[in-house]
Design an enzyme around this catalytic site. Structure first.
Site, PDB file in Angstrom:
ATOM      1  CD  GLU A  73      -1.717  -2.408   1.495  1.00  0.00           C
ATOM      2  OE1 GLU A  73      -0.562  -2.619   1.937  1.00  0.00           O
ATOM      3  OE2 GLU A  73      -2.575  -3.313   1.370  1.00  0.00           O
TER       4      GLU A  73
ATOM      5  CG  HIS B  21     -10.460  -6.420   7.202  1.00  0.00           C
ATOM      6  ND1 HIS B  21      -9.578  -6.939   8.116  1.00  0.00           N
ATOM      7  CD2 HIS B  21      -9.952  -6.725   5.979  1.00  0.00           C
ATOM      8  CE1 HIS B  21      -8.589  -7.553   7.478  1.00  0.00           C
ATOM      9  NE2 HIS B  21      -8.786  -7.425   6.182  1.00  0.00           N
TER      10      HIS B  21
END
Lengths: 330, 341
Positions: free
Chosen positions: A62, A131
Site C-alpha cells: 500500500e 477491516h
C-alpha cells in the site's frame, strides 16, 4: 433524466469507465482490481474493457503503490487508486499525508497532484477490527486533501467524477454496506460538486447532519419520528473537507436543534468539528438544546454481530436520542 | 588544442567518460561541482550568520555523485531528491540564486519560500523535489516512470536516496514494483556510510545496498561515488538500459558527507581521522587533476571556474537578501489549486 437504477458499486464503476473513456490519462490502480474485479466487485469487468495497463493490479504494497500513484499524478497522469479496505490506508499514510497533501504547497503552488483514492469503509460486514473502521475524519484533518463520502448511488457516481476532474488529491470514502444499494443514476457523465451538503429531508424541529450510511438511518428515524409529530431535517454532509458550513448553519437557525450522526469514533470525529463550528457561528444563539453527537463507540469494531451493531449508531438509537433532544424528556 | 591531446594515441587508456563528453561538457561538470561546493559553503555561512533559519543538510564531499548522475540526463528526465538535495538540484540545472531565495524564504524562491531547503524543487528542469521523509521519493520516482511509460516517452526517472532509506519499506516496495513493471527508473543510492549517526554496519544486514538489487531482479552496481567518471559511466549504462525498455537499475555510489548530518550533529559517531581520510579523497580535486592531466583544462581555466562560481554564489546570496517576503495573508493560497477551504 433517466429513471434507470444502478447499485452503488455499479455507479462507481460507471463513473470510472466514463472517466477513462473521456480522458486517456485516467487509470486505475489497486489490489485485485483486475480479473478478480476488486474485493467488493466495484471495478468488476473494467479490466476486460480497458486492459491491464489502465486497470492495474498492484502488489500488496500500500505504501509503495500509493507513492506510485502520487508520482504518476505529478508527472501528468490521473490515477484513481483503490484501497482494498480503508483500514489499509494506515500503511500508506506517509504518502497520503506527507506527500500527496503537501507537495503542491511545499512547491509553492507550481504543481498539482490530481490523485483520487477510494476507500471502502465502515462496519456491518462481520470483518472485525482491522477491516471495519471509519477513518474519514483523519484525512479531513489534513489541509491539502479533500474528503468526500457519497451516501447514494447517484452521488457515488457524481462525486467520483468531480474527484477525478479535481486538480488536487480527493479521498472518496465508500461505505461497504451501501455497495449493493440501488438508486436512480443518470446515464450521462454528470458531476456532483465537492463541498456541497444536501438537505435530504426538510424539517422544522431538529437538524440531523449525517454521513454515509448514517444518512439512511437518519432518514428512517425521521420517518418514524414524523409519526410522533417530530419534524426532522436531514442533511447529507457529502463532503467532509471542505465543509459546507453555510447549509448547516442555515438549517440550525431554522430548526434550533442539532444532532450529528456518524460512524467514526465519536471523540474528535466529524461531529466534534460540526458542533464546534455551530458553537462559533451565529447559529449558536438560535439553539434551544445542547448539541447531540451520536458516533462510533470508544472501542475497536468487534466481531460478534450484536456487539458490532452496538458499536455504531443504529436507527433505534437515533430515534430515541433525537426524541429526547426535541422533547427534553428522558 | 586540448581536443588534440584527448585524441592523442599516447593517451590511449583514456576512460570512455572523457571521450563521451566534449571538453565544454567536462568543464561544465567541474563548474557545477564547484557551484555545489560553494553553494553549500555559502548556505552554511548564511545559516551561521543567522540569515537563514531552520536546518539544512549539506552535501559537501558528494558532488561527484550528483553531477556525474545528472550530466547526461535530459531536461525532460525526472529526478526525485532527498533532504540532502542541494547538489542534485544544481546538477539538474537549477539556478543557485533562486535556490538561495528559497532558503531565505522569499517569494522569488523556487517554492515561493514555502518549502525551504528540505523541499527544494525545480519542476521546470525536471526536479520533482527534495523530500523531508527518508524514502519518500522512492515510490514517487516509480510513479513518474509509470507516467513516462503511459505517455510513450523514452525519458527516465532518477531517484536519489541514501543508505538509510534502503532500510525503509518504501525502498523495497518501490524496487519491486519498478522491476515487475520494467519501468525506466534509476535508483541511485548515495551511500555516505551513516543514516544520521548509525553506520551501515549497524543498520544493514548486507554489506552493500547494491546487494539488495538481486532480490528485485535488477542490476546492482557499486561505484566510487567520489569519482565522477565512475558515477557517470554507470549511470549512462543504466539510462541506456532504461530508455531501451529493459527496466530499472540500482547504482550505489560510495561517498561521504564531510559535514555532519545537519546543524545538530556533533560528530560523536565517527572519528576525525575518518573525516580527514575522506577529505583527502576530494571528488573535485580528483576531477580537476584529471582534466588538467588530460589536457582538457589549464590551471588558469580552473581558477576562472572557481572565481566564477564564487561570484555566482555571492550574487545569489545578495539576490536572495533583496527578495520579497511572503505576506501572511497568502498563507493558505497554494494549499489547493482552486483555493477551496
Amino acid at each position: 433524466m433517466s429513471v434507470r437504477e444502478l447499485s452503488y458499486a455499479e455507479a462507481v464503476r460507471e463513473a470510472l469507465a466514463q472517466a477513462m473513456e473521456a480522458d486517456e490519462r485516467v487509470f486505475l490502480m489497486g489490489e485485485d482490481i483486475g480479473v478478480y474485479g476488486g474485493a467488493f466487485q466495484v471495478t468488476g469487468d473494467l479490466v476486460h474493457r480497458f486492459g491491464e495497463d489502465r486497470v492495474m493490479d498492484t502488489p500488496i504494497a500500500e505504501l509503495g503503490a500509493a507513492g506510485v500513484a502520487v508520482g504518476a499524478a505529478l508527472a501528468g497522469s490521473r490515477p484513481v487508486f483503490e484501497f482494498q479496505f480503508s483500514d489499509f490506508a494506515t500503511l500508506a499514510m506517509e504518502q497520503i499525508v506527507n506527500q500527496a497533501a503537501k507537495i503542491r504547497f511545499m512547491l509553492g503552488g507550481k504543481v498539482s497532484v490530481p490523485l483520487v483514492m477510494r476507500f471502502p469503509a465502515g462496519s456491518g460486514t462481520g470483518a472485525a477490527a482491522q477491516h471495519s473502521q471509519s477513518l474519514d475524519a483523519w484525512f479531513a484533518h489534513v489541509p491539502g486533501l479533500k474528503v468526500v463520502q457519497p451516501a447514494t448511488p447517484h452521488d457515488a457516481k457524481g462525486l467520483l467524477l468531480s474527484a477525478i476532474d479535481d486538480p488536487d488529491p480527493v479521498m472518496v470514502f465508500e461505505h461497504k454496506l451501501l455497495y449493493k444499494m440501488k438508486g436512480e443514476v443518470p446515464e450521462e457523465a454528470y458531476r456532483v460538486p465537492i463541498g456541497k451538503a444536501l438537505i435530504r429531508r426538510e424539517g422544522r424541529h431538529v437538524t440531523i447532519v449525517a454521513t454515509a450510511i448514517m444518512v439512511h438511518r437518519a432518514l428512517e428515524a425521521a420517518e418514524i419520528l414524523s409519526g410522533e409529530g417530530i419534524d426532522v431535517e436531514v442533511i447529507d454532509l457529502r463532503t467532509l473537507r471542505p465543509l459546507d458550513t453555510q447549509t448547516i448553519i442555515e438549517s440550525v437557525k431554522k430548526t434550533t436543534r442539532l444532532a450529528c450522526v456518524y460512524e467514526g469514533v465519536k471523540t474528535l470525529g466529524i461531529g466534534a468539528e460540526i458542533s464546534a463550528m455551530i458553537a462559533e457561528s451565529e447559529a449558536f444563539d438560535y439553539l434551544d438544546a445542547p448539541i447531540l453527537r451520536l458516533g462510533g463507540a470508544e472501542a475497536p469494531i468487534p466481531y460478534n454481530p450484536v456487539l458490532e451493531k452496538a458499536a455504531v449508531p443504529q436507527t433505534d438509537g437515533i430515534i430515541a436520542s433525537v426524541r429526547r433532544l426535541v422533547t427534553g424528556r428522558i | 588544442m586540448t581536443q588534440a591531446i584527448k585524441e592523442n594515441p599516447a593517451v590511449s587508456n583514456l576512460r570512455d567518460f572523457y571521450r563521451h563528453f566534449d571538453n565544454a561538457a567536462l568543464r561544465d561538470a567541474l563548474r557545477r561541482m564547484y557551484l555545489i561546493r560553494r553553494f553549500e559553503e555559502g548556505a552554511e555561512e548564511a545559516y551561521t550568520r543567522g540569515l537563514i533559519h531552520g536546518t539544512m543538510h549539506l552535501s559537501i564531499g558528494q558532488e561527484a555523485s550528483a553531477v556525474g548522475s545528472c550530466m547526461d540526463l535530459r531536461k525532460t528526465d525526472y529526478i526525485t531528491s532527498t533532504h540532502r538535495g542541494h547538489g542534485h538540484c544544481i546538477a539538474k540545472g537549477a539556478d543557485p540564486k533562486l535556490m538561495f531565495a528559497e532558503f531565505f524564504g522569499k517569494e522569488e524562491g523556487y517554492c515561493r519560500g514555502r518549502g525551504g531547503s528540505m523541499h527544494i524543487a525545480d519542476v521546470e528542469s525536471g526536479n520533482l523535489g527534495a523530500n523531508g521523509i527518508v524514502g519518500g521519493g522512492l515510490p514517487i520516482a516509480v510513479g513518474a516512470a509509470l507516467a513516462i511509460r503511459k505517455q510513450k516517452r523514452d525519458d527516465v526517472a532518477v531517484c536519489f536516496f541514501g543508505d538509510g532509506a534502503s532500510n525503509e519499506g518504501a525502498f523495497h516496495e518501490a524496487l519491486n514494483m519498478a522491476a515487475i513493471w520494467k519501468l525506466p527508473v534509476l535508483f541511485i543510492c548515495e551511500n555516505n556510510k551513516y543514516g544520521m549517526s548509525v553506520s551501515t554496519e549497524r543498520s544493514m544486514a548486507v554489506k552493500h545496498v547494491a546487494d539488495r538489487a538481486p532480490a528485485y531482479n535488477m542490476p546492482g552496481e557499486i561505484v566510487d561515488g567520489n569519482r565522477i567518471e565512475d558515477v557517470s559511466e554507470a549511470v549512462m549504462r543504466a539510462t541506456a538500459r532504461a530508455r531501451n525498455g529493459d527496466g530499472p537499475s540500482l547504482i550505489e555510489t560510495k561517498t561521504y558527507r564531510i559535514r555532519g548530518h545537519s546543524k545538530s550533529d556533533r560528530n560523536r559517531y565517527r572519528t576525525k581521522e575518518e573525516i580527514e581520510e575522506w577529505k583527502a579523497r576530494d571528488p573535485i580535486g580528483h576531477f580537476e587533476a584529471n582534466l588538467e592531466a588530460f589536457g582538457i583544462l589549464r590551471k588558469d581555466e580552473a581558477e576562472a571556474i572557481r572565481t566564477a562560481a564564487e561570484a555566482e554564489i555571492a550574487s545569489g546570496v545578495e539576490f536572495a537578501k533583496g527578495g520579497t517576503d511572503p505576506s501572511p495573508a497568502d498563507l493558505t493560497r497554494d494549499v489547493y489549486t482552486k483555493g477551496a477551504a
